[in-house]
Design a protein around this motif. Structure first.
Motif, PDB file in Angstrom:
ATOM      1  N   MET A   1      24.603  28.301  35.911  1.00  0.00           N
ATOM      2  CA  MET A   1      26.068  29.668  36.037  1.00  0.00           C
ATOM      3  C   MET A   1      26.362  28.913  37.187  1.00  0.00           C
ATOM      4  O   MET A   1      26.066  28.823  38.497  1.00  0.00           O
ATOM      5  CB  MET A   1      24.534  30.924  36.149  1.00  0.00           C
ATOM      6  CG  MET A   1      25.590  31.704  36.024  1.00  0.00           C
ATOM      7  SD  MET A   1      24.373  33.378  36.000  1.00  0.00           S
ATOM      8  CE  MET A   1      23.147  33.100  35.660  1.00  0.00           C
ATOM      9  N   ASP A   2      26.802  30.088  37.611  1.00  0.00           N
ATOM     10  CA  ASP A   2      28.454  29.731  38.809  1.00  0.00           C
ATOM     11  C   ASP A   2      27.733  30.983  39.724  1.00  0.00           C
ATOM     12  O   ASP A   2      27.885  32.769  39.320  1.00  0.00           O
ATOM     13  CB  ASP A   2      29.965  30.252  38.131  1.00  0.00           C
ATOM     14  CG  ASP A   2      30.396  29.894  39.468  1.00  0.00           C
ATOM     15  OD1 ASP A   2      30.376  31.306  40.508  1.00  0.00           O
ATOM     16  OD2 ASP A   2      31.761  29.287  39.715  1.00  0.00           O
ATOM     17  N   SER A   3      26.565  31.374  40.722  1.00  0.00           N
ATOM     18  CA  SER A   3      26.338  32.727  41.764  1.00  0.00           C
ATOM     19  C   SER A   3      27.966  33.736  41.938  1.00  0.00           C
ATOM     20  O   SER A   3      27.765  34.620  41.667  1.00  0.00           O
ATOM     21  CB  SER A   3      25.596  32.228  42.574  1.00  0.00           C
ATOM     22  OG  SER A   3      26.596  31.281  43.595  1.00  0.00           O
ATOM     23  N   THR A   4      28.711  32.803  41.742  1.00  0.00           N
ATOM     24  CA  THR A   4      29.830  33.587  42.570  1.00  0.00           C
ATOM     25  C   THR A   4      30.520  34.406  41.334  1.00  0.00           C
ATOM     26  O   THR A   4      31.008  35.247  41.513  1.00  0.00           O
ATOM     27  CB  THR A   4      31.284  32.990  43.211  1.00  0.00           C
ATOM     28  OG1 THR A   4      31.772  31.511  42.195  1.00  0.00           O
ATOM     29  CG2 THR A   4      30.611  31.751  44.455  1.00  0.00           C
ATOM     30  N   ALA A   5      30.522  34.300  40.270  1.00  0.00           N
ATOM     31  CA  ALA A   5      30.754  34.613  39.023  1.00  0.00           C
ATOM     32  C   ALA A   5      29.463  36.007  38.557  1.00  0.00           C
ATOM     33  O   ALA A   5      30.573  36.665  38.224  1.00  0.00           O
ATOM     34  CB  ALA A   5      31.057  33.618  38.255  1.00  0.00           C
ATOM     35  N   ALA A  93      37.868  35.629  34.433  1.00  0.00           N
ATOM     36  CA  ALA A  93      38.061  33.751  33.543  1.00  0.00           C
ATOM     37  C   ALA A  93      38.831  34.300  35.485  1.00  0.00           C
ATOM     38  O   ALA A  93      38.937  34.759  36.338  1.00  0.00           O
ATOM     39  CB  ALA A  93      39.626  34.152  33.435  1.00  0.00           C
ATOM     40  N   HIS A  94      38.961  32.592  35.818  1.00  0.00           N
ATOM     41  CA  HIS A  94      38.718  32.370  37.028  1.00  0.00           C
ATOM     42  C   HIS A  94      39.993  31.657  37.203  1.00  0.00           C
ATOM     43  O   HIS A  94      40.398  30.761  36.252  1.00  0.00           O
ATOM     44  CB  HIS A  94      37.478  31.984  37.693  1.00  0.00           C
ATOM     45  CG  HIS A  94      38.027  31.217  38.969  1.00  0.00           C
ATOM     46  ND1 HIS A  94      38.452  30.442  39.261  1.00  0.00           N
ATOM     47  CD2 HIS A  94      37.454  31.975  40.162  1.00  0.00           C
ATOM     48  CE1 HIS A  94      38.685  29.611  41.116  1.00  0.00           C
ATOM     49  NE2 HIS A  94      37.918  31.573  41.213  1.00  0.00           N
ATOM     50  N   THR A  95      40.968  32.154  37.675  1.00  0.00           N
ATOM     51  CA  THR A  95      41.956  30.730  38.418  1.00  0.00           C
ATOM     52  C   THR A  95      42.658  31.320  39.810  1.00  0.00           C
ATOM     53  O   THR A  95      41.645  31.437  40.678  1.00  0.00           O
ATOM     54  CB  THR A  95      43.808  31.723  37.353  1.00  0.00           C
ATOM     55  OG1 THR A  95      44.144  32.938  38.253  1.00  0.00           O
ATOM     56  CG2 THR A  95      43.688  32.022  36.919  1.00  0.00           C
ATOM     57  N   ARG A  96      43.215  30.246  40.006  1.00  0.00           N
ATOM     58  CA  ARG A  96      43.564  29.691  41.494  1.00  0.00           C
ATOM     59  C   ARG A  96      44.279  30.304  42.153  1.00  0.00           C
ATOM     60  O   ARG A  96      44.123  30.666  43.128  1.00  0.00           O
ATOM     61  CB  ARG A  96      44.398  27.681  41.558  1.00  0.00           C
ATOM     62  CG  ARG A  96      43.601  27.217  41.565  1.00  0.00           C
ATOM     63  CD  ARG A  96      43.968  25.816  42.215  1.00  0.00           C
ATOM     64  NE  ARG A  96      43.229  24.755  42.118  1.00  0.00           N
ATOM     65  CZ  ARG A  96      43.710  23.446  41.940  1.00  0.00           C
ATOM     66  NH1 ARG A  96      45.098  23.199  42.562  1.00  0.00           N
ATOM     67  NH2 ARG A  96      42.924  22.206  42.141  1.00  0.00           N
ATOM     68  N   ALA A  97      45.239  31.036  41.793  1.00  0.00           N
ATOM     69  CA  ALA A  97      46.283  32.035  41.730  1.00  0.00           C
ATOM     70  C   ALA A  97      45.203  33.466  42.522  1.00  0.00           C
ATOM     71  O   ALA A  97      45.867  33.742  43.379  1.00  0.00           O
ATOM     72  CB  ALA A  97      47.384  32.371  41.137  1.00  0.00           C
ATOM     73  N   THR A  98      44.428  33.722  41.023  1.00  0.00           N
ATOM     74  CA  THR A  98      44.030  35.319  41.610  1.00  0.00           C
ATOM     75  C   THR A  98      42.342  35.175  41.778  1.00  0.00           C
ATOM     76  O   THR A  98      41.279  36.449  42.370  1.00  0.00           O
ATOM     77  CB  THR A  98      43.901  36.043  40.222  1.00  0.00           C
ATOM     78  OG1 THR A  98      43.165  35.659  39.043  1.00  0.00           O
ATOM     79  CG2 THR A  98      45.417  36.476  40.445  1.00  0.00           C
ATOM     80  N   GLY A  99      41.280  34.077  41.680  1.00  0.00           N
ATOM     81  CA  GLY A  99      40.599  33.945  41.826  1.00  0.00           C
ATOM     82  C   GLY A  99      39.061  34.889  40.691  1.00  0.00           C
ATOM     83  O   GLY A  99      39.844  34.892  39.286  1.00  0.00           O
TER      84      GLY A  99
END
Length: 108
Positions: A1-5, A93-99
């Motif tokens: 799991m992604d801790s930042t998520a 959801a994660h994108t490079r532009a918005t995080g």
């Protein structure tokens, strides 16, 4: 799991609940959610349709995150108002532009 998520979704859900409780302006949510989510929350706030709002302030209780892929996660959460439990379903959801962004938000 992604801790930042996980950290992101907990902050975003708390902010969304505070917004539904009229403790924060809807505009604050725009930094963490897509325009569609912000519009939906704005509608709930304007019509005062937050589930159980008369029972007291919403308190985030539990957040479960399931990564769909590296850039998407499904969220199942619960919150309390007084002695009653309520549910949240969401997607981030994660994108490079918005995080990370809250892309779906449903409360019951």
């Amino acid at each position: 799991m992604d801790s930042t998520a996980q950290q992101f979704v907990e902050r975003a859900l708390r902010l969304a609940l505070e917004t539904l409780d009229h403790r924060r302006p809807v505009a604050h949510l725009a930094t963490m959610a897509t325009p569609g989510v912000v519009a939906a929350v704005r509608t709930l706030v304007r019509a005062d349709l937050a589930p159980g709002r008369t029972l007291g302030a919403a308190v985030l209780f539990r957040v479960d995150l399931m990564m769909v892929d590296a850039a998407t996660a499904e969220v199942c959460a619960s919150y309390d108002r007084g002695r009653q439990h309520f549910a949240i379903a969401a997607r981030i959801a994660h994108t490079r532009a918005t995080g990370w962004r809250l892309t779906v938000f449903r409360v019951r």
